[in-house]
Design a protein around this motif. Sequence first.
Motif, PDB file in Angstrom:
ATOM      1  N   PHE A 101       0.829  -1.211   0.000  1.00 52.65           N
ATOM      2  CA  PHE A 101       0.000   0.000   0.000  1.00 52.65           C
ATOM      3  C   PHE A 101       0.859   1.256   0.000  1.00 52.65           C
ATOM      4  N   ASN A 102       0.248   2.329  -0.472  1.00 53.51           N
ATOM      5  CA  ASN A 102       0.972   3.593  -0.560  1.00 53.51           C
ATOM      6  C   ASN A 102       0.898   4.335   0.775  1.00 53.51           C
ATOM      7  N   VAL A 103       1.553   3.750   1.763  1.00 52.45           N
ATOM      8  CA  VAL A 103       1.577   4.310   3.116  1.00 52.45           C
ATOM      9  C   VAL A 103       3.013   4.248   3.633  1.00 52.45           C
ATOM     10  N   ASN A 104       3.309   5.113   4.579  1.00 50.07           N
ATOM     11  CA  ASN A 104       4.649   5.167   5.151  1.00 50.07           C
ATOM     12  C   ASN A 104       4.610   4.707   6.604  1.00 50.07           C
ATOM     13  N   VAL A 105       5.309   3.620   6.876  1.00 49.73           N
ATOM     14  CA  VAL A 105       5.481   3.170   8.266  1.00 49.73           C
ATOM     15  C   VAL A 105       6.821   3.724   8.733  1.00 49.73           C
ATOM     16  N   THR A 106       6.791   4.548   9.757  1.00 50.46           N
ATOM     17  CA  THR A 106       8.004   5.290  10.099  1.00 50.46           C
ATOM     18  C   THR A 106       8.225   5.361  11.603  1.00 50.46           C
ATOM     19  N   THR A 107       9.476   5.497  11.983  1.00 50.85           N
ATOM     20  CA  THR A 107       9.825   5.768  13.377  1.00 50.85           C
ATOM     21  C   THR A 107      10.170   7.240  13.579  1.00 50.85           C
ATOM     22  N   ILE A 108      10.015   8.027  12.537  1.00 48.49           N
ATOM     23  CA  ILE A 108      10.361   9.455  12.598  1.00 48.49           C
ATOM     24  C   ILE A 108       9.120  10.250  12.982  1.00 48.49           C
ATOM     25  N   ASP A 109       9.202  10.958  14.066  1.00 49.22           N
ATOM     26  CA  ASP A 109       8.057  11.715  14.573  1.00 49.22           C
ATOM     27  C   ASP A 109       7.726  12.871  13.620  1.00 49.22           C
ATOM     28  N   PRO A 110       6.544  12.822  12.976  1.00 47.45           N
ATOM     29  CA  PRO A 110       6.213  13.896  12.024  1.00 47.45           C
ATOM     30  C   PRO A 110       5.976  15.238  12.715  1.00 47.45           C
ATOM     31  N   ALA A 111       5.739  15.217  14.027  1.00 48.88           N
ATOM     32  CA  ALA A 111       5.531  16.487  14.733  1.00 48.88           C
ATOM     33  C   ALA A 111       6.812  17.306  14.810  1.00 48.88           C
ATOM     34  N   VAL A 112       7.950  16.651  14.682  1.00 48.83           N
ATOM     35  CA  VAL A 112       9.222  17.388  14.750  1.00 48.83           C
ATOM     36  C   VAL A 112       9.355  18.292  13.533  1.00 48.83           C
ATOM     37  N   ALA A 113       9.155  17.707  12.347  1.00 50.68           N
ATOM     38  CA  ALA A 113       9.281  18.504  11.127  1.00 50.68           C
ATOM     39  C   ALA A 113       8.233  19.613  11.082  1.00 50.68           C
ATOM     40  N   ALA A 114       7.105  19.376  11.736  1.00 54.45           N
ATOM     41  CA  ALA A 114       6.029  20.376  11.755  1.00 54.45           C
ATOM     42  C   ALA A 114       6.250  21.451  12.819  1.00 54.45           C
ATOM     43  N   GLY A 115       7.285  21.303  13.604  1.00 57.38           N
ATOM     44  CA  GLY A 115       7.549  22.287  14.652  1.00 57.38           C
ATOM     45  C   GLY A 115       6.535  22.234  15.785  1.00 57.38           C
ATOM     46  N   ARG A 116       5.955  21.046  15.993  1.00 57.30           N
ATOM     47  CA  ARG A 116       4.925  20.904  17.023  1.00 57.30           C
ATOM     48  C   ARG A 116       5.314  19.871  18.069  1.00 57.30           C
ATOM     49  N   ALA A 117       6.604  19.681  18.264  1.00 55.47           N
ATOM     50  CA  ALA A 117       7.058  18.620  19.159  1.00 55.47           C
ATOM     51  C   ALA A 117       7.656  19.166  20.455  1.00 55.47           C
ATOM     52  N   ASP A 118       7.386  20.435  20.762  1.00 55.51           N
ATOM     53  CA  ASP A 118       8.004  20.994  21.974  1.00 55.51           C
ATOM     54  C   ASP A 118       7.408  20.380  23.237  1.00 55.51           C
ATOM     55  N   THR A 119       6.143  20.013  23.197  1.00 54.04           N
ATOM     56  CA  THR A 119       5.535  19.294  24.324  1.00 54.04           C
ATOM     57  C   THR A 119       4.705  18.139  23.764  1.00 54.04           C
ATOM     58  N   ASP A 120       4.464  17.134  24.606  1.00 54.18           N
ATOM     59  CA  ASP A 120       3.637  16.015  24.146  1.00 54.18           C
ATOM     60  C   ASP A 120       2.198  16.459  23.887  1.00 54.18           C
TER      61      ASP A 120
END
Length: 454
Positions: A101-120
């Motif tokens: 399937f055209n899906v991405n299984v990842t261990t990379i937190d997408p919130a980091v690239a979005a600049g939304r990972a400062d708090t849980d």
Amino acid sequence: MRGLRKLQFSVATIVSSALIPCLVLADDHTGGVPLLSSRPDAPYTFYLNFAGFNYTGNWSSGTPGSTPSYFGVSSTGTFNSTQQNRIKQVWARVAEKYAPFNVNVTTIDPAVAAGRADTDAHRQAYYDSQARMMHTVIGGTGGWSGGGGVSFVGTTQNSYSTSGNGGAGLGRHTNWVFAAQAPTSYQFVAEASAHEIGHGMKLDHQSDFNGTAKINEYSSNNGATGNGSYAPIMGNSYSTQRGTWRIGTAGDNGNPVSQNDVATLLTNNGVGGFIDDGIGHGFGTATDLPLTGLTINNTLAKGVIVPSSSANPQAMGEDSYLSDFFRFRTEGGLVSMKLTNGSQYLTPGTADPGATLDSVLRVYDSSMNLVGMATRDGSTLFSTFSMNLGVGNYFAKISSIGGYSSTFATPASYYTMGSYFLTGSGFTPVPEPATMLGLASGLAFFYRRRRKQK
Ligand SMILES: [Zn+2]
């Protein structure tokens, strides 16, 4: 493993197939989580979070609070190489479930690239707000919930307001795998992860029924174990050799319904059809077998076998799947090939754990006459071909064995699709620029002229 049916949605349309190559980013960042992605450009992101998470507020009727990392240590702790390897083992298994399937299984937190990972709390809000995303927290014992994991059903394709839980969202895009129940059972952790993600993608449980009476909520195909055994990912696939998608019975006691897992997965908005592995699917479009010298280049000689129809995918029958075709040349002599089921994300040339494909290798001559067939190993994980071939051009065809059917309880059929790769020797070396010759057969061959030995 419970599916909380909190929300209902209209069925999305099926769109045509997308052509995006597989890619893995295998860089470990020092001391942390291995950074792994199966298909980074895909429209869907399934983020496997092994590092722990502090959930804000209520999730359904429970209060998850702080979940430790997969290894029970603080999320700010570091993982040693053994722990990193365990993460890789789980990730590779989950990635393989979703490889068609055209899906991405990842261990990379997408919130980091979005600049939304400062708090849980900000991360939680971000996941909820993003359509086509799921955040799977892998850790803890789940005492607040029970079961091996838990997920909302059918939430992944949508985006949600973050107004609940003080602005952190209601966790529609967060689900849970209680890995601390059996942390070194990679199969449990991975099967449960694929299962919970499946819930988010609209799948119900694959259950056993006797008539209309539900006898097992989680089908294990009668506890099938050992080589060649199957159990449904959306049931209990913790102990079988292959946990695969299934066409079987789901629904409530007294009201069984047929569920085609693969067809349902494709109805999520924007998934599209199956991936295209870039290998030719017929004699006339066969791909040149990638070689390094006299041997197969296994990092290139690979593919993903998928159903032939995205509009009406079926599990049974070899023709229900696309086959992959390679063409090769020998100047005469022993040609050896090994067809291995599974991906090779972790170590090129070695199958990752959790193969879902079971496959067949046939060799044809340039007139498309069958020359020989590989012998399937008793493990069902690979097959081997070895034969003296006369000088000439040949084809290697890789096919699914065509599914597995079970008559236990309500009859069910299991998909045999997924990744494979080829290794082998005895081929003509890749030469100077190929010369194209027209052949009377009507097929367009790319003849390779052997480099003259001086
Ligand atoms: Zn479940």
